[in-house]
Design a protein around this motif. Structure first.
Motif, PDB file in Angstrom:
ATOM      1  N   GLU A   8       5.178   8.005  -3.366  1.00 37.69           N
ATOM      2  CA  GLU A   8       6.051   7.290  -2.447  1.00 37.69           C
ATOM      3  C   GLU A   8       5.239   6.849  -1.239  1.00 37.69           C
ATOM      4  OE1 GLU A   8      10.382   7.809  -0.201  1.00 37.69           O
ATOM      5  OE2 GLU A   8       9.487   9.478  -1.325  1.00 37.69           O
ATOM      6  N   GLY A   9       5.522   5.626  -0.759  1.00 41.21           N
ATOM      7  CA  GLY A   9       4.807   5.087   0.395  1.00 41.21           C
ATOM      8  C   GLY A   9       5.039   3.606   0.513  1.00 41.21           C
ATOM      9  N   PRO A  10       4.192   2.902   1.236  1.00 37.40           N
ATOM     10  CA  PRO A  10       4.323   1.450   1.371  1.00 37.40           C
ATOM     11  C   PRO A  10       4.396   0.768   0.011  1.00 37.40           C
ATOM     12  CG  PRO A  10       2.687   2.275   2.899  1.00 37.40           C
ATOM     13  CD  PRO A  10       3.053   3.423   2.029  1.00 37.40           C
ATOM     14  N   ALA A  11       5.334  -0.164  -0.121  1.00 34.56           N
ATOM     15  CA  ALA A  11       5.608  -0.780  -1.423  1.00 34.56           C
ATOM     16  C   ALA A  11       4.360  -1.367  -2.069  1.00 34.56           C
ATOM     17  CB  ALA A  11       6.675  -1.865  -1.256  1.00 34.56           C
ATOM     18  N   ALA A  12       3.584  -2.112  -1.291  1.00 41.11           N
ATOM     19  CA  ALA A  12       2.394  -2.750  -1.853  1.00 41.11           C
ATOM     20  C   ALA A  12       1.395  -1.715  -2.339  1.00 41.11           C
ATOM     21  CB  ALA A  12       1.751  -3.669  -0.813  1.00 41.11           C
ATOM     22  N   LEU A  13       1.251  -0.630  -1.617  1.00 42.89           N
ATOM     23  CA  LEU A  13       0.293   0.412  -1.979  1.00 42.89           C
ATOM     24  C   LEU A  13       0.753   1.179  -3.214  1.00 42.89           C
ATOM     25  CD1 LEU A  13      -2.344   1.732  -1.221  1.00 42.89           C
ATOM     26  CD2 LEU A  13      -1.099   3.245   0.343  1.00 42.89           C
ATOM     27  N   VAL A  14       2.061   1.440  -3.292  1.00 42.96           N
ATOM     28  CA  VAL A  14       2.606   2.128  -4.473  1.00 42.96           C
ATOM     29  C   VAL A  14       2.397   1.278  -5.719  1.00 42.96           C
ATOM     30  CG1 VAL A  14       4.736   2.888  -5.589  1.00 42.96           C
ATOM     31  CG2 VAL A  14       4.277   3.507  -3.205  1.00 42.96           C
ATOM     32  N   THR A  15       2.697  -0.006  -5.620  1.00 41.69           N
ATOM     33  CA  THR A  15       2.529  -0.901  -6.771  1.00 41.69           C
ATOM     34  C   THR A  15       1.074  -0.964  -7.221  1.00 41.69           C
ATOM     35  OG1 THR A  15       4.399  -2.253  -6.049  1.00 41.69           O
ATOM     36  CG2 THR A  15       2.856  -3.257  -7.597  1.00 41.69           C
ATOM     37  N   ALA A  16       0.163  -1.074  -6.269  1.00 42.55           N
ATOM     38  CA  ALA A  16      -1.261  -1.148  -6.613  1.00 42.55           C
ATOM     39  C   ALA A  16      -1.737   0.147  -7.253  1.00 42.55           C
ATOM     40  CB  ALA A  16      -2.077  -1.450  -5.361  1.00 42.55           C
ATOM     41  N   THR A  17      -1.281   1.291  -6.738  1.00 47.29           N
ATOM     42  CA  THR A  17      -1.707   2.585  -7.274  1.00 47.29           C
ATOM     43  C   THR A  17      -1.182   2.787  -8.696  1.00 47.29           C
ATOM     44  OG1 THR A  17      -1.700   3.520  -5.040  1.00 47.29           O
ATOM     45  CG2 THR A  17      -1.663   5.070  -6.888  1.00 47.29           C
ATOM     46  N   LYS A  18       0.061   2.386  -8.939  1.00 41.50           N
ATOM     47  CA  LYS A  18       0.638   2.527 -10.277  1.00 41.50           C
ATOM     48  C   LYS A  18      -0.102   1.661 -11.283  1.00 41.50           C
ATOM     49  CE  LYS A  18       4.940   2.056 -12.870  1.00 41.50           C
ATOM     50  NZ  LYS A  18       6.380   1.689 -12.821  1.00 41.50           N
ATOM     51  N   ASN A  19      -0.462   0.463 -10.869  1.00 39.39           N
ATOM     52  CA  ASN A  19      -1.127  -0.461 -11.794  1.00 39.39           C
ATOM     53  C   ASN A  19      -2.562  -0.055 -12.095  1.00 39.39           C
ATOM     54  OD1 ASN A  19       1.180  -2.020 -11.935  1.00 39.39           O
ATOM     55  ND2 ASN A  19       0.525  -3.456 -10.345  1.00 39.39           N
ATOM     56  N   THR A  20      -3.267   0.419 -11.108  1.00 39.16           N
ATOM     57  CA  THR A  20      -4.690   0.751 -11.292  1.00 39.16           C
ATOM     58  C   THR A  20      -4.917   2.201 -11.698  1.00 39.16           C
ATOM     59  OG1 THR A  20      -4.920   1.272  -8.935  1.00 39.16           O
ATOM     60  CG2 THR A  20      -5.373  -1.000  -9.633  1.00 39.16           C
ATOM     61  N   GLN A  21      -4.023   3.102 -11.272  1.00 41.65           N
ATOM     62  CA  GLN A  21      -4.171   4.553 -11.510  1.00 41.65           C
ATOM     63  C   GLN A  21      -5.601   5.013 -11.191  1.00 41.65           C
ATOM     64  OE1 GLN A  21      -2.543   6.137 -15.157  1.00 41.65           O
ATOM     65  NE2 GLN A  21      -0.753   4.785 -15.106  1.00 41.65           N
ATOM     66  N   ASN A  22      -6.061   4.625 -10.016  1.00 40.05           N
ATOM     67  CA  ASN A  22      -7.427   4.943  -9.592  1.00 40.05           C
ATOM     68  C   ASN A  22      -7.486   6.298  -8.881  1.00 40.05           C
ATOM     69  OD1 ASN A  22      -5.957   4.079  -7.434  1.00 40.05           O
ATOM     70  ND2 ASN A  22      -7.551   2.753  -6.569  1.00 40.05           N
ATOM     71  N   PHE A  23      -6.873   7.312  -9.514  1.00 34.55           N
ATOM     72  CA  PHE A  23      -6.923   8.677  -8.988  1.00 34.55           C
ATOM     73  C   PHE A  23      -6.883   9.618 -10.186  1.00 34.55           C
ATOM     74  CE2 PHE A  23      -2.530   7.649  -9.578  1.00 34.55           C
ATOM     75  CZ  PHE A  23      -1.919   8.825  -9.983  1.00 34.55           C
ATOM     76  N   ASN A  24      -7.126  10.909  -9.971  1.00 36.84           N
ATOM     77  CA  ASN A  24      -7.194  11.892 -11.053  1.00 36.84           C
ATOM     78  C   ASN A  24      -6.250  13.059 -10.786  1.00 36.84           C
ATOM     79  OD1 ASN A  24      -9.288  10.509 -12.436  1.00 36.84           O
ATOM     80  ND2 ASN A  24     -10.779  11.359 -10.992  1.00 36.84           N
ATOM     81  N   LEU A  25      -5.684  13.583 -11.884  1.00 31.99           N
ATOM     82  CA  LEU A  25      -4.969  14.854 -11.854  1.00 31.99           C
ATOM     83  C   LEU A  25      -5.762  15.808 -12.729  1.00 31.99           C
ATOM     84  CD1 LEU A  25      -1.233  13.727 -12.211  1.00 31.99           C
ATOM     85  CD2 LEU A  25      -2.554  14.148 -10.130  1.00 31.99           C
ATOM     86  N   TYR A  26      -6.059  17.008 -12.254  1.00 28.04           N
ATOM     87  CA  TYR A  26      -6.984  17.878 -12.980  1.00 28.04           C
ATOM     88  C   TYR A  26      -6.655  19.359 -12.780  1.00 28.04           C
ATOM     89  CZ  TYR A  26      -9.179  18.674  -8.411  1.00 28.04           C
ATOM     90  OH  TYR A  26      -9.409  19.028  -7.105  1.00 28.04           O
TER      91      TYR A  26
END
Length: 361
Positions: free
Chosen positions: A78-96
């Motif tokens: 959750e956060g700024p709409a543009a940032l959420v959309t970009a994060t969902k599309n790129t998934q440039n993070f890791n869960l480990y």
């Protein structure tokens, strides 16, 4: 009037009015800054999104075999709409899961993230997972085949089974590898199958109780080819009387002298170059024709025949009996005629004697 317009004071006054107008226009709220306001509103709109992300391991997977964790987990950001959309599309993070400092055994571990923008808030589901860390072992096993032979059509049998590859590599916890009793494939044959089975089949590692062992198989499927055939040969037929009857003079005739029989190799080996075909005469009272179902007549000796039935002419011998009776009757008549002739001859002799006596007198 002309002097006023041309004077410097007039132009100064006009300039002052314009300056005052611009000042009030700019300073009035909601006027003149619409674009900047829209941009500001857009940047402050928040958005929430939930999606699935692969779960990664930080561990020595060459040395340890780790189970119990999901391959994917859900994350909500959750956060700024543009940032959420970009994060969902790129998934440039890791869960480990960080397992580097954990020993062999079971552990409850928290899922962590790295790479998410600090302006975003997040939640992971599940938050914790229980993993089982064991010593890793790899071993090769030959693949066995287990299938239901009762699904074969009657008389059909299987040849040499081909499995490719015939061995698989099994990887897992050392304790699980020890449980493996056999590695098999279980092809499911269609009921009544008459042709070669040729398919990819899933490989299974089973313990002594037939339960699946939790290991990794490479490859997970193998190619299984099961030849399915039936044996046959040409034989002559011997028509044999069967059934109860007072008449023992039956004879049999058929235009079919030989047939082709089909069955297993054992059935073929049990039959020489000829086969007896029983003909039931229990209901036969005179010369007749019968259609003999060879499958019923031969019972379990063969699977089936070609042709599947034959026509048999049954002679009872009644024509010969009638002929003999006629001859016997003719013989009786002849005997009677001979007797009459003898009587006539005797009568003639008597007449001759009487004539002689009369002559002597």
């Amino acid at each position: 009037m002309k002097k006023i317009i041309n004077s410097n004071y007039f132009y100064a006054f006009i300039a002052l009015c314009c300056a005052l107008w611009l000042f009030f226009f700019v300073s009035t709220p909601g006027v003149g800054s619409t674009r900047n306001s829209n941009q500001s509103n857009t940047s402050t709109v928040t958005k929430r999104a939930t999606f699935t992300v692969p779960l990664q391991l930080q561990a020595d997977v060459d040395k340890y075999y780790i189970t119990g964790y999901p391959e994917n987990v859900k994350v909500t950001i959750e956060g700024p709409a543009a940032l959420v959309t970009a994060t969902k599309n790129t998934q440039n993070f890791n869960l480990y899961l960080n397992l580097k400092d954990l020993s062999i055994g079971q552990h409850r571990v928290q899922i962590k993230e790295s790479g998410l923008n600090s302006e975003l808030t997040y939640s992971i589901k599940p938050k914790y997972v229980t993993v089982n860390i064991q010593q890793r072992e790899t071993k090769k096993f030959a693949v066995d085949v287990d299938y239901n032979k009762e699904f074969l059509a009657t008389g059909y049998e299987t040849g040499k089974i081909d499995i490719s590859p015939d061995t698989v590599t099994v990887t897992g916890a050392a304790s699980e590898i020890e449980k493996i009793n056999k590695v098999i494939v279980k092809p499911i044959l269609p009921k009544g199958i008459k042709s070669t089975f040729d398919q990819e089949v899933l490989v299974q590692a089973l313990d002594k109780n037939g339960k699946t062992v939790n290991v990794t198989l490479d490859p997970q499927t193998v190619h299984v080819k099961i030849p399915i055939t039936i044996q046959s040969k040409q034989v002559t037929i011997n028509l044999k009387q069967s059934g109860n009857s007072n008449n023992s003079n039956f004879t049999f005739e058929s235009d079919v002298k030989s047939i082709r029989i089909f069955g297993t190799q054992d059935q073929m080996d049990a039959i020489d170059n000829s086969i007896d075909v029983p003909v039931d005469v229990s209901d036969v009272t005179g010369n007749t024709k019968k259609s003999i179902d060879l499958g019923d007549a031969l019972g379990g000796k063969v699977a089936f025949t070609d042709p599947d039935s034959i026509s048999v002419t049954i002679n009872t011998g009644s024509s010969s009996s009638s002929s003999n009776n006629t001859n016997s009757s003719n013989g009786t008549n002849t005997s009677t005629n001979d007797s009459s002739t003898n009587n006539n001859s005797s009568s003639s002799n008597n007449d001759s004697t009487e004539d002689n006596n009369n002559s002597e007198e």
